[in-house]
Design a protein around this motif. Sequence first.
Motif, mmCIF file in Angstrom:
data_model
loop_
_atom_site.group_PDB
_atom_site.id
_atom_site.type_symbol
_atom_site.label_atom_id
_atom_site.label_comp_id
_atom_site.label_asym_id
_atom_site.label_seq_id
_atom_site.Cartn_x
_atom_site.Cartn_y
_atom_site.Cartn_z
ATOM 1 N N PHE A 198 0.835 -1.201 0.000
ATOM 2 C CA PHE A 198 0.000 0.000 0.000
ATOM 3 C C PHE A 198 0.873 1.255 0.000
ATOM 4 N N SER A 199 1.901 1.242 0.838
ATOM 5 C CA SER A 199 2.807 2.399 0.897
ATOM 6 C C SER A 199 3.546 2.583 -0.418
ATOM 7 N N GLU A 200 3.978 1.484 -1.027
ATOM 8 C CA GLU A 200 4.670 1.569 -2.318
ATOM 9 C C GLU A 200 3.749 2.149 -3.388
ATOM 10 N N ALA A 201 2.480 1.748 -3.367
ATOM 11 C CA ALA A 201 1.528 2.253 -4.350
ATOM 12 C C ALA A 201 1.295 3.751 -4.170
ATOM 13 N N THR A 202 1.345 4.216 -2.932
ATOM 14 C CA THR A 202 1.219 5.649 -2.673
ATOM 15 C C THR A 202 2.347 6.419 -3.339
ATOM 16 N N GLN A 203 3.537 5.812 -3.359
ATOM 17 C CA GLN A 203 4.693 6.479 -3.958
ATOM 18 C C GLN A 203 4.500 6.696 -5.458
ATOM 19 N N ILE A 204 3.779 5.780 -6.110
ATOM 20 C CA ILE A 204 3.533 5.944 -7.544
ATOM 21 C C ILE A 204 2.754 7.239 -7.782
ATOM 22 N N LEU A 205 1.652 7.396 -7.073
ATOM 23 C CA LEU A 205 0.825 8.588 -7.243
ATOM 24 C C LEU A 205 1.584 9.839 -6.856
ATOM 25 N N ARG A 206 2.293 9.785 -5.723
ATOM 26 C CA ARG A 206 2.993 10.985 -5.241
ATOM 27 C C ARG A 206 4.084 11.417 -6.228
ATOM 28 N N LYS A 207 4.729 10.457 -6.866
ATOM 29 C CA LYS A 207 5.771 10.783 -7.843
ATOM 30 C C LYS A 207 5.204 11.633 -8.983
#
Length: 231
Positions: A198-207
């Motif tokens: 879940f945290s890794e997926a957040t990084q995609i959007l934030r990038k």
Amino acid sequence: MEAQLPQHAASVLDLIAGIESDSDLMVKVGQQVLSSGGDGKSAPMFPLDFLALGAIKRNLNTARAFRQMVESWNMICARTLLRTHIDTGLRFSAAWEVQKPHDFAMAVLRGDRIDQMKDRLGQRLTDKRLVELRSGNYPWLQNVYGNLSGYIHFSGSHIIDSVASLAENSDAATMSFLLSDTDLRFPEFSWIEICECFSEATQILRKYLTGWAQTKAMTPEQLDAQRHSGD
């Protein structure tokens, strides 16, 4: 009266707290997008801003629901939310694959389906295509996304999750089922894994949100130079 649920291990609780911190940071990224005028003041609104705000809103709501599902030991719904969460980042990032991102954003706002639109190479922006495009930077994405797809619609994944135990002997196999609204049988590492994903997926959007904010803050000369550099 409902039975008292056990508390997750400290490792899981730390990850839940990290997901909450990610949500706080996501709000700040949203504020950065809206104020990226290059002079510290509020910037004009562009179609891609509406897409960004919608993605942030969905991210925040999904993150809160995900934390609640993990805290209540509901693995089935947590996996469904993780699949939804990944979808947000992937589909927002699709704007980077088209010739005219703002036209793309307006089409989404009108209700057009992203998976029916095409990228610069003429290929449809299906979920499969977006996963392939992002897997180079996120190697875990393809397997995780594929495994989670069965949780969006009723499928064999839900049947398997209802099995409590399976024993085989020379005469026959014995299977038992557990009908419960909690999933206490999953080990600690399963909860760690889903929270980390879940945290890794957040990084995609934030990038991609951060990239858009930085683009908005550029002067026309800087933007032109970046376009000619091929970045």
